[in-house]
Design an enzyme around this catalytic site. Structure first.
Site, PDB file in Angstrom:
ATOM      1  N   ASP A  11      36.949  31.023  37.115  1.00  0.00           N
ATOM      2  CA  ASP A  11      35.773  30.703  36.287  1.00  0.00           C
ATOM      3  C   ASP A  11      35.839  29.394  35.498  1.00  0.00           C
ATOM      4  O   ASP A  11      35.411  29.352  34.338  1.00  0.00           O
ATOM      5  CB  ASP A  11      35.493  31.856  35.318  1.00  0.00           C
ATOM      6  CG  ASP A  11      35.115  33.146  36.023  1.00  0.00           C
ATOM      7  OD1 ASP A  11      35.192  33.186  37.264  1.00  0.00           O
ATOM      8  OD2 ASP A  11      34.757  34.133  35.330  1.00  0.00           O
ATOM      9  N   LYS A  89      31.396  36.502  41.758  1.00  0.00           N
ATOM     10  CA  LYS A  89      31.548  37.840  41.159  1.00  0.00           C
ATOM     11  C   LYS A  89      30.533  38.044  40.043  1.00  0.00           C
ATOM     12  O   LYS A  89      29.951  37.073  39.550  1.00  0.00           O
ATOM     13  CB  LYS A  89      32.974  38.023  40.639  1.00  0.00           C
ATOM     14  CG  LYS A  89      33.365  36.986  39.611  1.00  0.00           C
ATOM     15  CD  LYS A  89      34.836  37.070  39.310  1.00  0.00           C
ATOM     16  CE  LYS A  89      35.189  36.160  38.153  1.00  0.00           C
ATOM     17  NZ  LYS A  89      34.430  36.368  36.932  1.00  0.00           N
ATOM     18  N   CYS A 130      38.414  37.395  32.183  1.00  0.00           N
ATOM     19  CA  CYS A 130      38.492  37.348  33.652  1.00  0.00           C
ATOM     20  C   CYS A 130      39.891  37.038  34.170  1.00  0.00           C
ATOM     21  O   CYS A 130      40.281  37.535  35.226  1.00  0.00           O
ATOM     22  CB  CYS A 130      37.441  36.389  34.188  1.00  0.00           C
ATOM     23  SG  CYS A 130      35.771  37.041  33.907  1.00  0.00           S
TER      24      CYS A 130
HETATM   25  C1  VGL Z   1      34.176  35.768  31.014  1.00  0.00           C
HETATM   26  C2  VGL Z   1      33.234  36.470  29.060  1.00  0.00           C
HETATM   27  C3  VGL Z   1      32.120  36.895  29.732  1.00  0.00           C
HETATM   28  C4  VGL Z   1      35.337  35.131  31.717  1.00  0.00           C
HETATM   29  C5  VGL Z   1      33.067  36.190  31.696  1.00  0.00           C
HETATM   30  O1  VGL Z   1      35.114  34.410  32.689  1.00  0.00           O
HETATM   31  O2  VGL Z   1      36.477  35.362  31.285  1.00  0.00           O
HETATM   32  N1  VGL Z   1      34.259  35.927  29.697  1.00  0.00           N
HETATM   33  N2  VGL Z   1      32.058  36.760  31.035  1.00  0.00           N
END
Ligand code: VGL
Length: 182
Positions: A11, A89, A130
């Site tokens: 991410d 995802k 994540c």
């Molecule tokens: C994430 C918060 C909300 C991440 C994803 O990528 O860690 N954190 N959604």
């Protein structure tokens, strides 16, 4: 025996980096470290949070990483040429998609097995969500799992969340390593 090493880049997207809707302060700083790591592995995988507009996931978080928007694109400084596989995802409302192994465009587990990957080096954002979920799933599935501590960063909604996540990954069998030692 599975022999190859894979870099799992979690991410590293515009919305999680400075200027994004769920920005992590150090989001840009880890990018050069990650780019260097790409040369030390056999397979490079990126994950992207890829939410539908109006997702119920946004009841818990600011709107972020909506599919096919600027915010869901990978950080522009990330070296795209070395990416072997992209993973999407959080694409459905029934799963927040914290873990790379919850990807819906491919089965990450099957892909890693096909590629003969035995070791995973997990980097990216965010340590306490994540990265944590992906590393814990990798350990459950039996991969040698390394977490590169200077190539990750935490949201830290509560102070210490990032540290707590690191301890959890370590206790589950994760190996904490610095980029220079990969
Ligand atoms: C994430 C918060 C909300 C991440 C994803 O990528 O860690 N954190 N959604």
């Amino acid at each position: 025996m599975k022999t190859k090493k894979a870099l799992l880049i979690v991410d590293v997207q515009n919305d999680f980096c400075p200027g994004g809707s769920l920005a992590i302060k150090e989001g840009n700083d880890i990018v050069p470290v990650i780019n260097e790591l790409m040369d030390k592995v056999d397979v490079v995988i990126t994950t992207q949070d890829w939410h539908p507009e109006g997702s119920t996931h946004f009841e818990d978080w600011p709107v972020h990483c909506v599919a096919d928007t600027k915010g869901s694109e990978l950080n522009p400084k990330l070296n795209k040429q070395k990416i072997d596989q992209k993973v999407l995802k959080g694409t459905r409302d029934d799963n927040p998609g914290y873990s790379a192994f919850d990807a819906t465009n491919i089965s990450l587990e099957d892909y890693l097995k096909e590629q003969d990957v035995g070791s995973l080096y997990v980097v990216g954002l965010a340590t306490d969500y994540c990265v944590r979920a992906s590393a814990l799933d990798a350990l459950k599935l039996g991969f040698h799992t390394y977490v590169v501590t200077d190539a990750i960063a935490a949201v830290n909604l509560k102070e210490g969340d990032g540290k707590k996540a690191l301890q959890e990954m370590y206790k589950a069998g994760g190996i904490l390593i610095e980029a220079k030692d990969v």
